[in-house]
Design a protein around this motif. Sequence first.
Motif, PDB file in Angstrom:
ATOM      1  N   PRO A  38      59.111  36.529  53.967  1.00  0.00           N
ATOM      2  CA  PRO A  38      58.874  36.747  52.537  1.00  0.00           C
ATOM      3  C   PRO A  38      57.644  35.959  52.098  1.00  0.00           C
ATOM      4  N   VAL A  39      56.940  36.482  51.110  1.00  0.00           N
ATOM      5  CA  VAL A  39      55.702  35.844  50.663  1.00  0.00           C
ATOM      6  C   VAL A  39      55.795  35.442  49.193  1.00  0.00           C
ATOM      7  N   VAL A  40      55.205  34.294  48.894  1.00  0.00           N
ATOM      8  CA  VAL A  40      54.972  33.865  47.522  1.00  0.00           C
ATOM      9  C   VAL A  40      53.478  34.065  47.288  1.00  0.00           C
ATOM     10  N   VAL A  41      53.127  34.914  46.330  1.00  0.00           N
ATOM     11  CA  VAL A  41      51.724  35.286  46.127  1.00  0.00           C
ATOM     12  C   VAL A  41      51.212  34.665  44.833  1.00  0.00           C
ATOM     13  N   VAL A  42      50.211  33.819  44.961  1.00  0.00           N
ATOM     14  CA  VAL A  42      49.604  33.162  43.801  1.00  0.00           C
ATOM     15  C   VAL A  42      48.165  33.641  43.688  1.00  0.00           C
ATOM     16  N   ALA A 120      45.285  41.899  40.615  1.00  0.00           N
ATOM     17  CA  ALA A 120      45.830  40.552  40.810  1.00  0.00           C
ATOM     18  C   ALA A 120      47.242  40.457  40.248  1.00  0.00           C
ATOM     19  N   ILE A 121      47.467  41.058  39.090  1.00  0.00           N
ATOM     20  CA  ILE A 121      48.791  41.023  38.462  1.00  0.00           C
ATOM     21  C   ILE A 121      49.814  41.786  39.296  1.00  0.00           C
ATOM     22  N   LEU A 122      49.443  42.964  39.760  1.00  0.00           N
ATOM     23  CA  LEU A 122      50.377  43.796  40.521  1.00  0.00           C
ATOM     24  C   LEU A 122      50.762  43.176  41.859  1.00  0.00           C
ATOM     25  N   LEU A 123      49.897  42.321  42.411  1.00  0.00           N
ATOM     26  CA  LEU A 123      50.172  41.729  43.731  1.00  0.00           C
ATOM     27  C   LEU A 123      50.868  40.380  43.642  1.00  0.00           C
ATOM     28  N   SER A 124      50.870  39.761  42.478  1.00  0.00           N
ATOM     29  CA  SER A 124      51.256  38.348  42.387  1.00  0.00           C
ATOM     30  C   SER A 124      52.704  38.120  42.004  1.00  0.00           C
ATOM     31  N   SER A 125      53.205  36.956  42.401  1.00  0.00           N
ATOM     32  CA  SER A 125      54.444  36.442  41.828  1.00  0.00           C
ATOM     33  C   SER A 125      54.122  35.345  40.824  1.00  0.00           C
ATOM     34  N   ALA A 126      52.893  34.807  40.883  1.00  0.00           N
ATOM     35  CA  ALA A 126      52.404  33.845  39.881  1.00  0.00           C
ATOM     36  C   ALA A 126      50.921  34.105  39.661  1.00  0.00           C
ATOM     37  N   LEU A 127      50.536  34.241  38.399  1.00  0.00           N
ATOM     38  CA  LEU A 127      49.148  34.495  38.052  1.00  0.00           C
ATOM     39  C   LEU A 127      48.602  33.284  37.293  1.00  0.00           C
ATOM     40  N   VAL A 128      47.542  32.697  37.819  1.00  0.00           N
ATOM     41  CA  VAL A 128      46.896  31.555  37.170  1.00  0.00           C
ATOM     42  C   VAL A 128      45.664  32.069  36.445  1.00  0.00           C
ATOM     43  N   TYR A 129      45.612  31.839  35.134  1.00  0.00           N
ATOM     44  CA  TYR A 129      44.418  32.193  34.356  1.00  0.00           C
ATOM     45  C   TYR A 129      43.651  30.909  34.100  1.00  0.00           C
ATOM     46  N   PHE A 171      55.901  41.962  36.070  1.00  0.00           N
ATOM     47  CA  PHE A 171      54.741  41.089  35.995  1.00  0.00           C
ATOM     48  C   PHE A 171      55.073  39.682  36.474  1.00  0.00           C
ATOM     49  N   PRO A 172      54.076  38.964  36.963  1.00  0.00           N
ATOM     50  CA  PRO A 172      54.302  37.607  37.492  1.00  0.00           C
ATOM     51  C   PRO A 172      54.456  36.586  36.373  1.00  0.00           C
ATOM     52  N   MET A 173      54.821  35.370  36.761  1.00  0.00           N
ATOM     53  CA  MET A 173      54.775  34.275  35.798  1.00  0.00           C
ATOM     54  C   MET A 173      53.305  33.996  35.475  1.00  0.00           C
ATOM     55  N   PHE A 174      53.071  33.521  34.266  1.00  0.00           N
ATOM     56  CA  PHE A 174      51.701  33.324  33.779  1.00  0.00           C
ATOM     57  C   PHE A 174      51.440  31.831  33.594  1.00  0.00           C
ATOM     58  N   ILE A 175      50.397  31.333  34.263  1.00  0.00           N
ATOM     59  CA  ILE A 175      50.025  29.920  34.154  1.00  0.00           C
ATOM     60  C   ILE A 175      48.595  29.839  33.631  1.00  0.00           C
ATOM     61  N   TRP A 176      48.447  29.184  32.489  1.00  0.00           N
ATOM     62  CA  TRP A 176      47.094  29.018  31.922  1.00  0.00           C
ATOM     63  C   TRP A 176      46.603  27.622  32.305  1.00  0.00           C
ATOM     64  N   ALA A 177      45.533  27.583  33.078  1.00  0.00           N
ATOM     65  CA  ALA A 177      44.920  26.314  33.488  1.00  0.00           C
ATOM     66  C   ALA A 177      43.675  26.073  32.643  1.00  0.00           C
ATOM     67  N   ALA A 279      56.951  29.026  41.481  1.00  0.00           N
ATOM     68  CA  ALA A 279      56.461  30.362  41.829  1.00  0.00           C
ATOM     69  C   ALA A 279      57.426  30.988  42.828  1.00  0.00           C
ATOM     70  N   GLU A 280      58.000  32.122  42.466  1.00  0.00           N
ATOM     71  CA  GLU A 280      59.048  32.734  43.275  1.00  0.00           C
ATOM     72  C   GLU A 280      58.477  33.711  44.306  1.00  0.00           C
ATOM     73  N   VAL A 281      59.348  34.139  45.187  1.00  0.00           N
ATOM     74  CA  VAL A 281      58.973  35.164  46.166  1.00  0.00           C
ATOM     75  C   VAL A 281      58.588  36.440  45.411  1.00  0.00           C
ATOM     76  N   LYS A 282      57.539  37.089  45.854  1.00  0.00           N
ATOM     77  CA  LYS A 282      57.144  38.360  45.275  1.00  0.00           C
ATOM     78  C   LYS A 282      58.265  39.370  45.503  1.00  0.00           C
ATOM     79  N   LEU A 283      58.656  40.071  44.442  1.00  0.00           N
ATOM     80  CA  LEU A 283      59.755  41.027  44.532  1.00  0.00           C
ATOM     81  C   LEU A 283      59.258  42.447  44.310  1.00  0.00           C
TER      82      LEU A 283
END
Length: 627
Positions: A38-42, A120-129, A171-177, A279-283
């Motif tokens: 399983p993959v966690v995709v960030v 990026a959104i469609l592939l991710s389990s966590a998206l960092v902006y 959609f993935p979790m959203f992290i604003w950096a 960040a969870e496993v991509k589902l």
Amino acid sequence: MKRATRMEAPLCLVENLEDGKFQVNPQAADILAKISQPVVVVSIVGLYRTGKSYLMNKLAGVQRGFDLGATVEAKTKGIWMWCVPHPTMEKHTLVLLDTEGLGDVQKGDKSNDLKIFCLAILLSSALVYNSKGAIDQDAIEKLRLVSEFADLIKVKSKNNDDEEDKFSRHFPMFIWALRDFTLKLEHNNKEITEDEYLENALKLQKVEDTQENPRRIKERNACRDCIRMYFKTRKCFVFDPPSADKEIIQRMDEVAEEQLRPAFVAQARKFCEYVFCHAEVKLLDQIHPVTGKMLGELVKQYTEVLMNSNDAACIENVVVSISEMENQAAVREATEHYEKLMNERRQFPTETQEEFSILTEQCEEEALQVFMKRSFKDSEFQFHKEYMKNIEQKKNEYFEMNKMESQRYCKRLIGEHCKELDKAVEDGSYCSSGGYQKYQEAMRLIEERYNKEPRKGIQAEVVLQDFIKSQETLRFSIMKSDQTLTEQQKKAEEDKMAEIEKRISELKASQEKKKAEDEKRSAEMNITALLEKTREEKRQLQEKLESVIQSKRREQELYQSQGNDDQARMYMEQMNDLRQEKEQLKDSSWVSSLVSVVSYGAQLVLPGVCSVALGVGKRFLRKWFRI
């Protein structure tokens, strides 16, 4: 399970070509295809030259990897990938995706930015902006791409007015950096957290609170609305400037951490720890873990549709396509696993048919686990029936193999023990008065010695009775030539031969009965496994729906507190729909439906198994599963 893949360096995954087209790098796709974990995709997105690559290198646990660059030129083109073992989740792979910087003046193409963002959104389990400075109106404006997702992405293949509401499930979790952040985290003279700062910035603006054009305010609020609706999990991190020395900033992939500001180093460490922990496993389809191989297929399909055509990328169609691929692989892998186990464990011939049944049952149970673990969205049980058919075919092959091994061994034993008998027959030793009694004694000794032989297998009795029957002509010839036998004795011997015929028939019928029992047990095993899996998937979906309901409730309460009754009402309607959907999952009628379909499938695959013989009645199932 294979060890986690660790790439030595990043590799371009999706290439942004000069003609505006995109293509998947075959070398990167091959790497993903070999990852069964399983993959966690960030993924990280944001304006170019804002330090995105530095954060990705920190997540990879290295100082240098993704190219940071030190000029105004955007370094990352397309999407770059780096696969490393997940630092906190055993037997998982962390896939880091560094995207082409948004707003590259050399591209000057808004659609290019939107497609990169969507992919990026469609592939991710966590998206960092990633952005610089404060979350002000300018920063929000740069995120207006979010409000245009609906033009490029569909959830269902059929038109659905509520599609945008369903985006949040995929959609993935959203992290604003926020980089180079120098403001105090205060609101109304009170200290606030980073997350509170983000939520305050995403609150809707009221027309009466500003002198700006109401239409302009509505456009700004539309972007905020989309962020709140699509990304149900949101997080914010602020970072101090890494150094006051411009030269150090330009060489951050070379300088030691000691040369950077301690606050910045601590903030980067806190960011990484959060990603690793949350960040969870991509589902896929909300509950099915994505492996590296599946991620590679997602990349190919989304790139082909999203990047190189005018069609919207349909999540449902992609899920169905990948499920078919995975289900075919599940059938193949489970069948091969059954064969592998049988070849490793079999010691043919088995002493009894029960011993063979226990062996094949154990191997089938493990093979079924392999199939159930990998298969998903097999709504018509097409692939499960194919799996059952394959296993039954293989099982019959091994049954025949076991049977033939037993026959060969037993016939060889009979041949060895018959040598004296054959010599006596050849010498004519039994063609005299009392010869029949001598012959009978010789046959008794052969049978006695044969029965003492171990590990003769399931055909031991059948081969013996067949041998005795094969002696029928010789027996009658010796019996008729023996003048000492009375007619009554001869009649008794003839009756014995009839008993032998009956015995052989009974033995073969017993074997067929045992095979039918094994088929019944196999069908019961498959139905029970399907019921357990379906029940667990429904439980997981209920949990996911409850999570979405809770996020909707937070938004509804916020809008209500702000006096925005229209938005609050919209979220309340969405919550009611979600509650109704959740209640439908509790309906136990699916048990009867599933049993009927699988029982029918079992009859097609196993013709000897009827609905009564399955022994898995609906009352038993309801009692077993307490529904």
